[in-house]
Design an enzyme around this catalytic site. Structure first.
Site, PDB file in Angstrom:
ATOM      1  N   GLY A  66      27.521  -7.785 -27.285  1.00  0.00           N
ATOM      2  CA  GLY A  66      26.754  -8.258 -28.436  1.00  0.00           C
ATOM      3  C   GLY A  66      27.331  -7.626 -29.691  1.00  0.00           C
ATOM      4  N   GLY A  67      26.907  -6.383 -29.937  1.00  0.00           N
ATOM      5  CA  GLY A  67      27.414  -5.641 -31.089  1.00  0.00           C
ATOM      6  C   GLY A  67      28.928  -5.498 -31.084  1.00  0.00           C
ATOM      7  N   GLY A  90      26.361  -1.727 -24.718  1.00  0.00           N
ATOM      8  CA  GLY A  90      27.312  -0.725 -25.201  1.00  0.00           C
ATOM      9  C   GLY A  90      28.769  -1.078 -24.979  1.00  0.00           C
ATOM     10  CG  ASP A 150      18.686 -18.461 -25.891  1.00  0.00           C
ATOM     11  OD1 ASP A 150      19.437 -18.681 -26.856  1.00  0.00           O
ATOM     12  OD2 ASP A 150      17.805 -19.260 -25.516  1.00  0.00           O
ATOM     13  CG  ASP A 151      17.736 -11.164 -27.873  1.00  0.00           C
ATOM     14  OD1 ASP A 151      17.249 -10.567 -26.894  1.00  0.00           O
ATOM     15  OD2 ASP A 151      18.111 -10.586 -28.892  1.00  0.00           O
ATOM     16  CD  GLU A 152      16.443  -9.198 -23.766  1.00  0.00           C
ATOM     17  OE1 GLU A 152      17.526  -9.752 -24.023  1.00  0.00           O
ATOM     18  OE2 GLU A 152      16.167  -8.040 -24.120  1.00  0.00           O
ATOM     19  CE  LYS A 163      -3.471  -0.576   2.787  1.00  0.00           C
ATOM     20  NZ  LYS A 163      -4.173  -0.623   4.087  1.00  0.00           N
ATOM     21  CG  HIS A 196      17.616 -10.124 -19.345  1.00  0.00           C
ATOM     22  ND1 HIS A 196      16.852  -8.997 -19.509  1.00  0.00           N
ATOM     23  CD2 HIS A 196      18.565 -10.077 -20.322  1.00  0.00           C
ATOM     24  CE1 HIS A 196      17.312  -8.295 -20.543  1.00  0.00           C
ATOM     25  NE2 HIS A 196      18.346  -8.932 -21.059  1.00  0.00           N
TER      26      HIS A 196
END
Lengths: 411, 411
Positions: free
Chosen positions: B358-359, B336, B173-175, B97, B263
């Site tokens: 990733g990139g 990034g 894996d990608d989420e 609450k 994640h």
């Protein structure tokens, strides 16, 4: 899912400088196929059915905008083929990583009919709850225990009995009453339902007791069934502490044959910011309903826990909107309610509403049971369009008279 | 629980006018026994063990404060006896609450040792993950698929194999990859683990594949076990879409014998506002760890999805703080990241960190596998204190050279 069905997410993105069209395109591509322009043509043909699309970008860019004023409402269509038909998958798709990418708030979701078809929605809804109670011609009245922590069964039964004698239709557990040695689930249900039967013998009125469903996630369904086997005829559930999918699974379970009231606990961590989170109509309205809430509690515009009136009405609209092909959920605006507000509640919400009170019942100068009567008298008066002071002056309405003397009224 | 154990919640409350002491007392009483001063003395004696206490109120009230500047940090102790030993009960108690009651943010929770004893925490943690990989002397390297939606098994296996050849320790894996006809869970695990074995034959290096655990809540445990039976050696889980308790139950399950990577999807709906929600160190640090995350992803301070550096370090601190008597969680600052940032990551986070890209791997001009090599070379250099340009100039480090030519570096 291969027919091109999409779910559409609407976002509000605040940014003083961004190119909103470019940003929208980045979302549509980034949260679906990842990259597009550098794909070979043959691959594009294969991937097109997975590609998100920008539906619209509505920028609000006042001239000489002060910092923080500039925003855009962006609508993106996500192909259903990209996610499984469950709410965690949809929410992670549309607002997983994106939720962390600047000042962005998820305002709304429009589901495809394919997606919605995986959701039976509320098992009872407004009409089903009315059928259980046999009450069709007036708003319902719900009451909340005054205090529950540290109370034993005798005390709880006594509180329950007084509330029931007041003519309330539903009594709900406090959402912070968990499994505990003083009032464990089954004993609590037994004690309260016994008090309900005693009160019914006096009042002739049926009553639903929404017992708080708590515990480890994997035990919730069996706890619900234990409660029902012991006589529970409704459940209260802190949906956001467990996730919408848990509510969906509980409400879809054929053995959980009682209405579920969704409590908004923790919702304030998500809806109030203009920049972040998830809008109240989506969070406490549309998603609660899709996941199967028969009754949905949300902060009223009247009390100390405040939500603006327009936002309240938008929550209500989502709960009863005929565009969603599942049963409606009973709107339960909560907090700060006393009998003098009943005309306002009926004007704002109509008669398909549950008037929900705690302090406004227990704090009545003539006690809890009379506190319930005062609400019932206010509901009769307001439904008939009789001003509360006139109704309070009528013989037999002393309960209402005392209530509006204490708390005042709004007409 | 009868020994007076308490959990302490710390809130930040913004209010231009409130009496913060009074407000704190209202929270302590209102969220526990409900009322206090009007209780009879005998009842007070019984109820005292349930009563919340104000631990401290630290008001920030600058003279001539501008609107919005005035706030207080308020600490309230909640007796454990009031709630069951699970996170939904604790969170609903301290921020159910209350979350809807003004501009209030939950900053921290300090658990009693009684409460914590119900949580085994991470099954592997930092040292367990290192044991599985046999890597002790350097930060780990994790890579993310470039894109996954709309890709078939052959394509996924190929992407996996290239990443594995780059010398990464973990691939996740990608989420947003859910159960789907192209790459269903078991087929995906089979294909990727086969690619992992092929790569290991060439590189001699072990690798964990965190497969995305999705689906209906009640099926998650069995889905995890199916994945493990098929060869999965790690799991990725969108914790906030399901609730901490689900992570706790999965991580406590003795048959789920692989590390779980948490994640942060949807976290941005909760942590970024200064006025509402739950702080990042609690949301993505302490609670993820208590619930059993072996690895915890959170937005890095370097990329487009930005979290301020101090907040990042506070998340890390919560994941490894020795005051919490459960295993540590591997910090995984994400988004990034390119090889030129590795010295900065090591300076900010030390060597007990997972460098996650990733990139920054797939975008390497010489391809994905070389992209992994560039990171490994950057890690070797940064760990030895060798400036990246010097390392890049050494024979054999052409991968790193090309990376910092493209993305630059920070020393």
């Amino acid at each position: 899912m291969s027919n091109g069905a999409v779910c559409i997410a609407t976002y509000r993105l605040h940014d003083d400088k961004a190119d909103f069209q470019k940003k929208a395109l980045g979302i549509a591509v980034g949260l679906t196929v990842g990259s597009w322009t550098d794909l070979p043509e043959a691959r594009k043909a294969e991937m097109e059915k997975h590609l998100g699309r920008v539906v619209s970008v509505e920028a609000h860019e006042p001239e000489n905008a002060a910092p923080g004023e500039r925003y855009a409402d962006i609508r993106i269509a996500y192909p259903d083929v990209n996610f499984s038909r469950d709410l965690p998958a949809l929410l992670v798709t549309v607002f997983g990583k994106l939720s962390m990418d600047g000042k962005i708030k998820l305002l709304d979701l429009d589901f495809s009919s394919d997606f919605v078809s995986a959701f039976p929605g509320p098992k009872f809804g407004i009409s089903g709850v009315r059928d259980l109670l046999g009450v069709y011609n007036r708003p319902l009245l719900m009451s909340i225990f005054k205090s529950v922590i540290g109370h034993d069964l005798t005390n709880l039964r006594d509180q329950f009995h007084k509330q029931a004698l007041g003519g309330v239709d539903l009594i709900k557990d406090d959402e912070i009453l968990f499994e505990n040695p003083l009032t464990p689930l089954e004993k609590r249900v037994e004690a309260c339902m016994e008090a309900a039967r005693q009160a019914e013998a006096e009042t002739g009125q049926k009553l639903l007791y929404a017992v708080n469903l708590t515990g480890p996630t994997s035990k919730l369904a069996s706890n619900a069934k234990r409660a029902i086997a012991t006589g529970a005829n409704a459940l209260l559930f802190n949906v956001l502490a467990y996730g919408y999918d848990v509510l969906h699974e509980l409400s879809s379970d054929p053995e959980i044959s009682v209405p579920i009231a969704a409590h908004p606990a923790m919702a304030g961590a998500l809806y109030p910011s203009p920049h972040y989170g998830i809008s109240a109509p989506l969070l406490l309205g549309k998603l609660m309903r899709l996941a199967g809430a028969d009754l949905a509690l949300f902060p009223s515009p009247y009390g100390s826990v405040v939500m603006p009136r327009e936002e309240n009405l938008a929550v209500q609209a989502a709960l009863i909107d005929s565009a969603l092909p599942v049963r409606t959920s009973f709107p339960v605006p909560s907090a700060g309610i006393h009998p003098g507000l009943v005309p306002l509640i009926l004007r704002d919400f109509g008669s398909e509403v549950v008037v929900n009170a705690g302090g406004g019942i227990h704090g009545h100068p003539m006690g809890t049971a009379v506190g319930g009567h005062a609400f019932r008298q206010a509901i009769v008066a307001a439904s008939a369009g009789v001003p509360l002071p006139d109704a309070a002056a009528q013989p037999g309405n002393e309960a209402l008279k005392a209530a509006i003397e204490l708390w005042g009224y709004k007409q």
